[in-house]
Motif scaffolding. Structure first.
Motif, PDB file in Angstrom:
ATOM      1  N   PRO A  25       0.835  -1.204   0.000  1.00  0.00           N
ATOM      2  CA  PRO A  25       0.000   0.000   0.000  1.00  0.00           C
ATOM      3  C   PRO A  25       0.870   1.255   0.000  1.00  0.00           C
ATOM      4  O   PRO A  25       1.848   1.330   0.744  1.00  0.00           O
ATOM      5  N   ALA A  26       0.529   2.199  -0.848  1.00  0.00           N
ATOM      6  CA  ALA A  26       1.313   3.430  -0.932  1.00  0.00           C
ATOM      7  C   ALA A  26       0.428   4.579  -1.380  1.00  0.00           C
ATOM      8  O   ALA A  26      -0.512   4.388  -2.155  1.00  0.00           O
ATOM      9  N   VAL A  27       0.725   5.766  -0.891  1.00  0.00           N
ATOM     10  CA  VAL A  27       0.023   6.964  -1.351  1.00  0.00           C
ATOM     11  C   VAL A  27       0.583   7.330  -2.714  1.00  0.00           C
ATOM     12  O   VAL A  27       1.780   7.218  -2.962  1.00  0.00           O
ATOM     13  N   GLY A  28      -0.300   7.742  -3.618  1.00  0.00           N
ATOM     14  CA  GLY A  28       0.166   8.185  -4.926  1.00  0.00           C
ATOM     15  C   GLY A  28       0.593   7.046  -5.824  1.00  0.00           C
ATOM     16  O   GLY A  28       1.657   7.082  -6.422  1.00  0.00           O
ATOM     17  N   GLU A  29      -0.255   6.020  -5.920  1.00  0.00           N
ATOM     18  CA  GLU A  29       0.078   4.870  -6.767  1.00  0.00           C
ATOM     19  C   GLU A  29       0.212   5.295  -8.223  1.00  0.00           C
ATOM     20  O   GLU A  29       1.049   4.781  -8.957  1.00  0.00           O
ATOM     21  N   ALA A  30      -0.622   6.251  -8.648  1.00  0.00           N
ATOM     22  CA  ALA A  30      -0.594   6.690 -10.044  1.00  0.00           C
ATOM     23  C   ALA A  30       0.269   7.938 -10.220  1.00  0.00           C
ATOM     24  O   ALA A  30       0.104   8.678 -11.177  1.00  0.00           O
ATOM     25  N   GLY A  31       1.162   8.199  -9.300  1.00  0.00           N
ATOM     26  CA  GLY A  31       1.990   9.406  -9.377  1.00  0.00           C
ATOM     27  C   GLY A  31       1.290  10.566  -8.712  1.00  0.00           C
ATOM     28  O   GLY A  31       0.278  10.399  -8.035  1.00  0.00           O
ATOM     29  N   THR A  33      -1.207  12.776  -8.789  1.00  0.00           N
ATOM     30  CA  THR A  33      -2.398  12.964  -9.614  1.00  0.00           C
ATOM     31  C   THR A  33      -2.866  14.414  -9.624  1.00  0.00           C
ATOM     32  O   THR A  33      -3.745  14.768 -10.395  1.00  0.00           O
ATOM     33  N   GLU A  67     -11.213  11.318  -3.830  1.00  0.00           N
ATOM     34  CA  GLU A  67      -9.770  11.105  -3.819  1.00  0.00           C
ATOM     35  C   GLU A  67      -9.174  11.221  -2.413  1.00  0.00           C
ATOM     36  O   GLU A  67      -7.979  11.029  -2.233  1.00  0.00           O
ATOM     37  N   ILE A  68     -10.021  11.525  -1.420  1.00  0.00           N
ATOM     38  CA  ILE A  68      -9.601  11.674  -0.012  1.00  0.00           C
ATOM     39  C   ILE A  68      -8.491  12.723   0.096  1.00  0.00           C
ATOM     40  O   ILE A  68      -7.458  12.509   0.722  1.00  0.00           O
ATOM     41  N   THR A  69      -8.678  13.865  -0.546  1.00  0.00           N
ATOM     42  CA  THR A  69      -7.667  14.910  -0.472  1.00  0.00           C
ATOM     43  C   THR A  69      -8.114  16.077   0.407  1.00  0.00           C
ATOM     44  O   THR A  69      -7.367  17.035   0.564  1.00  0.00           O
ATOM     45  N   TYR A  82      -2.450  15.502  -4.672  1.00  0.00           N
ATOM     46  CA  TYR A  82      -3.246  14.430  -5.268  1.00  0.00           C
ATOM     47  C   TYR A  82      -4.638  14.875  -5.702  1.00  0.00           C
ATOM     48  O   TYR A  82      -5.359  14.094  -6.308  1.00  0.00           O
TER      49      TYR A  82
ATOM     50  N   LEU B  15      -5.988   4.962  -0.119  1.00  0.00           N
ATOM     51  CA  LEU B  15      -5.073   6.097  -0.065  1.00  0.00           C
ATOM     52  C   LEU B  15      -5.244   6.987  -1.298  1.00  0.00           C
ATOM     53  O   LEU B  15      -5.767   6.550  -2.325  1.00  0.00           O
ATOM     54  N   SER B  16      -4.804   8.223  -1.184  1.00  0.00           N
ATOM     55  CA  SER B  16      -4.938   9.190  -2.286  1.00  0.00           C
ATOM     56  C   SER B  16      -4.046   8.789  -3.464  1.00  0.00           C
ATOM     57  O   SER B  16      -3.121   8.009  -3.316  1.00  0.00           O
ATOM     58  N   GLY B  17      -4.325   9.389  -4.595  1.00  0.00           N
ATOM     59  CA  GLY B  17      -3.480   9.181  -5.762  1.00  0.00           C
ATOM     60  C   GLY B  17      -3.763   7.884  -6.484  1.00  0.00           C
ATOM     61  O   GLY B  17      -2.854   7.134  -6.812  1.00  0.00           O
ATOM     62  N   ARG B  19      -5.626   5.593  -9.743  1.00  0.00           N
ATOM     63  CA  ARG B  19      -5.599   5.683 -11.195  1.00  0.00           C
ATOM     64  C   ARG B  19      -6.986   6.003 -11.777  1.00  0.00           C
ATOM     65  O   ARG B  19      -7.137   6.082 -12.989  1.00  0.00           O
ATOM     66  N   GLN B  27     -15.081   5.273  -6.882  1.00  0.00           N
ATOM     67  CA  GLN B  27     -14.042   5.493  -5.878  1.00  0.00           C
ATOM     68  C   GLN B  27     -14.648   5.903  -4.541  1.00  0.00           C
ATOM     69  O   GLN B  27     -14.225   5.432  -3.484  1.00  0.00           O
ATOM     70  N   THR B  60      -0.149  -0.273  -4.390  1.00  0.00           N
ATOM     71  CA  THR B  60      -1.610  -0.239  -4.474  1.00  0.00           C
ATOM     72  C   THR B  60      -2.139   0.801  -3.491  1.00  0.00           C
ATOM     73  O   THR B  60      -1.549   0.976  -2.431  1.00  0.00           O
ATOM     74  N   LEU B  62      -4.884   0.453  -1.926  1.00  0.00           N
ATOM     75  CA  LEU B  62      -5.804  -0.219  -1.007  1.00  0.00           C
ATOM     76  C   LEU B  62      -5.033  -0.849   0.147  1.00  0.00           C
ATOM     77  O   LEU B  62      -4.034  -1.520  -0.072  1.00  0.00           O
TER      78      LEU B  62
END
Lengths: 117, 306
Positions: A25-31, A33, A67-69, A82, B15-17, B19, B27, B60, B62
């Protein structure tokens, strides 16, 4: 059925493959955003219900942000790294305390001319 | 009863960010469903936009374990996970969630869901209904409503109304069936928590209306507004069926009265997929909604709740 060494090796191999394909699990999976954004949400504290009352009463922006921002703090804080700039928070805000500003005109982007790739 | 903000946990399972597109209804639904179920959840997920949400590389957004499976096998995989938890004696505190789109529920995943419902496997099945195969490029599905233009119904739009999945699941005799919408996150939260309370009573089915800005054709900021209009026009009633007994949730109760419902044109005209509809088509929609509420009214009368 008798277990052989090959069976053990096979099972070990399968377990290793599964573990190797596991995601973290990581914040910013898609860079970041936030780079997708064309409109930036800006909060006007003088109109915000939560700021005015000082109590956690409304928080609709936190609730509806996909997006939980938007944080659940007083006053709400946007995570511009994000935030995709969908504008749901501005539409749903009951007192219209959130305004969508074109990204180029936002105060923090004054030095950024944009359009250069 | 409306939940206070302070009663909702602040911890996010997502988590934020991600795709997903900006303004995605899925979402929001995913976020609130996982928030309600908490960290002790195992998700099974077929091909859908939620798979995109899960990430493509080693990361991910999640925070719960997700098993990505074939389109047809989402319910079968969830049943397997539930059986494994039962064998290990952990079925009381860990919940299994099958998270599918409308294609994975109405069309391709239906046999698995039907079989699992019949066997009484212990998991929650959630369907995010965005009314077409959005992930693969907006193809018509069994959940697409009348008149909607998709890439496989490009000229006249779909000529049939959508399947009535709630009736189908009701016929399976499930212990808990609910319908909710992304415009009411508190309702999503409450319904998932309630579904969790029905642990050990077979499949619990929850259907969520998930808006899709590129698929439905509307500006991203109207995402929640349109989901709310679907509720206010009476097209998407928020309801529950607890042990076979129909209960209308409080946000939808007032729309029992036809005069309080908004005009369905408000909902349809906000989306480009319905832009070509004529008066005769609106009539079909109105008849559909009136018929649905008439059925609800008759059933409540039969139960003695009206």
């Amino acid at each position: 059925m008798v277990r052989t060494k090959q069976d053990d090796a096979f099972e070990k191999n399968v377990a290793r493959t599964i573990l190797a394909s596991m995601q973290t699990p990581a914040v910013g999976e898609a860079g970041n955003t936030g780079e997708w954004r064309t409109m930036r949400p800006i909060l006007h504290n003088d109109l915000c219900i939560v700021v005015k009352s000082g109590k956690p009463t409304c928080h609709l922006c936190w609730m509806y942000c996909p997006e939980i921002t938007v944080s659940r703090e007083i006053p709400p804080v946007f995570n511009y790294t994000y935030c995709k700039g969908c504008g749901i928070c501005a539409t749903e805000c009951p007192t219209k305390a959130i305004e969508m500003v074109p990204e180029k005109e936002a105060p923090s982007c004054e030095g950024n001319e944009g359009g250069e790739f | 009863m409306v939940l206070k903000v302070s009663e909702i946990p602040e911890e996010e399972m997502m988590l934020s960010g991600t795709r997903l597109c900006s303004g995605c209804g899925l979402q929001l639904a995913y976020r609130w469903a996982l928030k309600a179920l908490g960290p002790k959840t195992i998700v099974t997920n077929p091909a859908s936009c939620s798979t995109v949400c899960g990430g493509v590389g080693g990361y991910t957004p999640l925070k719960v374990p997700v098993f990505y499976c074939c389109f047809e096998t989402v319910a079968a995989n969830a049943a397997g996970a539930a059986a494994a938890l039962k064998a290990k004696g952990q079925d009381k505190d860990i919940v299994v969630l099958a998270w599918a789109g409308d294609g994975g529920t109405y069309d391709i995943g239906f046999q698995g869901l039907s079989g699992a419902s019949e066997r009484g496997d212990n998991f929650i099945f959630a369907c995010v209904n965005n009314q077409a195969y959005m992930n693969t490029g907006i193809q018509r599905s069994g959940a697409t409503p009348y008149g909607a233009k998709t890439t496989t119904t490009p000229i006249l739009g779909k000529q049939q109304m959508n399947k009535n999945m709630l009736k189908i699941m009701e016929a399976h005799g499930l212990s808990y069936i609910a319908q909710t919408s992304t415009s009411h996150p508190r309702d999503i939260y409450e319904k998932f928590q309630k579904a969790r309370e029905f642990n050990g009573k077979g499949v619990r089915y929850i259907e969520i209306l998930g808006t899709c800005p590129p698929g439905w054709g509307f500006p991203t900021d109207k995402s929640i507004e349109l989901a709310r209009l679907a509720v206010q026009t009476g097209y998407w009633p928020l309801l529950e069926r607890i042990e076979g007994k129909l209960v209308i949730s409080s946000p939808s109760k007032r729309y029992m009265d036809k005069t309080k419902r908004k005009d369905i044109r408000e909902f349809l005209k906000g989306q480009s997929r319905f832009r070509h509809l004529k008066e005769a088509d609106f009539k079909i929609w109105e008849d559909y909604i009136d018929g649905m509420w008439e059925g609800i009214r008759l059933e409540l009368e039969k139960q003695g709740d009206l």
